[in-house]
Scaffold this active site. Structure first.
Site, short mmCIF file in Angstrom:
data_model
loop_
_atom_site.label_atom_id
_atom_site.label_comp_id
_atom_site.label_asym_id
_atom_site.label_seq_id
_atom_site.Cartn_x
_atom_site.Cartn_y
_atom_site.Cartn_z
N ASP A 8 -17.15 1.49 -51.76
CA ASP A 8 -16.35 2.40 -50.92
C ASP A 8 -16.21 1.91 -49.47
OD1 ASP A 8 -17.39 3.68 -53.25
OD2 ASP A 8 -16.90 5.65 -52.41
N GLU A 39 -11.36 4.75 -51.25
CA GLU A 39 -11.14 6.20 -51.06
C GLU A 39 -11.52 6.72 -49.69
OE1 GLU A 39 -13.42 9.07 -53.14
OE2 GLU A 39 -15.29 8.38 -52.29
N ASN A 40 -12.34 5.96 -48.91
CA ASN A 40 -12.76 6.44 -47.59
C ASN A 40 -12.20 5.57 -46.45
OD1 ASN A 40 -15.59 6.59 -49.50
ND2 ASN A 40 -14.82 8.50 -48.64
N ASN A 67 -12.68 11.09 -55.52
CA ASN A 67 -12.40 12.47 -55.12
C ASN A 67 -11.69 12.60 -53.77
OD1 ASN A 67 -15.13 11.47 -54.45
ND2 ASN A 67 -15.27 13.33 -53.25
N HIS A 68 -11.73 11.57 -52.92
CA HIS A 68 -11.05 11.66 -51.62
C HIS A 68 -9.60 11.19 -51.66
CE1 HIS A 68 -14.27 13.06 -49.09
NE2 HIS A 68 -15.10 12.19 -49.65
N HIS A 156 -16.57 6.65 -60.75
CA HIS A 156 -16.80 7.29 -59.46
C HIS A 156 -17.52 8.61 -59.75
CE1 HIS A 156 -15.84 7.46 -55.21
NE2 HIS A 156 -15.68 8.76 -55.36
N HIS A 181 -19.17 6.10 -55.27
CA HIS A 181 -19.18 7.49 -54.77
C HIS A 181 -20.42 7.89 -54.00
CE1 HIS A 181 -18.45 11.78 -54.32
NE2 HIS A 181 -19.55 12.05 -54.98
N HIS A 183 -22.36 6.09 -52.20
CA HIS A 183 -22.45 5.27 -50.98
C HIS A 183 -23.84 4.65 -50.81
CE1 HIS A 183 -18.73 7.20 -48.84
NE2 HIS A 183 -18.51 6.94 -50.12
#
Ligand SMILES: [Fe+2]
Ligand SMILES: [Fe+2]
Length: 263
Positions: A8, A39-40, A67-68, A156, A181, A183
């Site tokens: 991520d 995603e981040n 999810n982001h 994820h 996910h 991290h």
């Protein structure tokens, strides 16, 4: 074929370390294919079309998410740009395949790199996560149509048990199952008996002087007071977390998986 999977990418610190460290990583590890979870990328929350294009320009072949993915609404338009064009750059950004099927975007990409066919599948877990369809059966369904031998799955998910279970479930059916996910990188990388490389979590590419990427005082305050707070990206102790997977492109079997963390 040697695959680099980057965990991520979190905000500008994460994007910058990828920019600085990717060229030597490619050279030193003889990398052929680069996949990253993005995603981040946008200050910790989602990804914009411009940031996706910037990451592709650095040499990343496929971006996965989680999810982001909807945090930046313009990503919906980006996904819609790919409609009817299987080779649009927008097609190389994935959202989890086991979301509602009528949502924008795709969770599977099949492409070629140096004339080797490969597939990337993005799935999201169901334990301690927003609700979505079964990632196990979704994987089976997608794999029926995949023609490539080299197949990487980004799971994820939050729960280690769910991720390890998917690793065993797909052992021998795909080249690698890598978790994202949380991290936080895990030290359980291995090649499973039937030739699938596995790690529960690759970890984050971003600032470690915080709580999974966010300024630590904001998150500690949230736990203490439980009052609404606007999360901001941390900045210090930036690291790049990734894995290098070596595989036989004729069979798709993994030979090795190596964890990388550089700061
Ligand atoms: Fe993330
Ligand atoms: Fe996530």
């Amino acid at each position: 074929m040697r695959i680099l999977f980057i965990g991520d990418i979190f905000g500008r610190p994460g994007r910058n370390i990828v920019k600085d460290r990717l060229p030597p990583l490619i050279k030193n590890h003889g990398i052929d294919l680069i996949i990253a979870n993005g995603e981040n990328s946008a200050a910790g929350f989602g990804i914009t079309p411009q940031l996706a294009e910037e990451l592709f320009e650095l040499g990343i072949d496929v971006l996965t998410s989680g999810n982001h993915i909807w945090d930046k609404r313009e990503i919906v338009d980006f996904f819609q740009m790919a409609d009817g064009n299987p080779h649009s750059p927008a097609r190389r950004l994935l959202r989890p395949a086991n979301y509602a099927p009528d949502l924008p975007g795709f969770g599977l990409y099949e492409g070629r790199k140096d004339d080797i066919g490969y597939a990337v599948i993005n799935l999201q877990g169901r334990v301690f996560m927003p609700s979505n369809d079964d990632p196990f059966r979704k994987a089976d369904q997608l794999l029926k149509d995949v023609k490539s031998k080299v197949i990487l799955v980004d799971i994820h998910a939050e729960a280690t048990s769910e991720k390890i279970s998917l690793g065993w479930y797909l052992d021998g059916k795909v080249t690698a199952v890598v978790g994202t996910h949380t991290h936080v990188p895990t030290a359980d990388e291995r090649v499973l008996p039937n030739g699938t490389a596995y790690i529960t979590d690759v970890g984050m590419t971003g600032p470690f002087d915080g709580v999974i990427g966010v300024k630590k005082e904001l998150v500690v305050g949230k736990f203490l007071n439980n009052m609404p707070v606007r999360f901001e990206a941390a900045s210090g102790d930036v690291r790049l977390c990734a894995v290098v997977i070596d595989c036989d492109e004729k069979t798709g079997r993994a030979r090795s998986i190596e964890r990388v963390m550089i700061g």
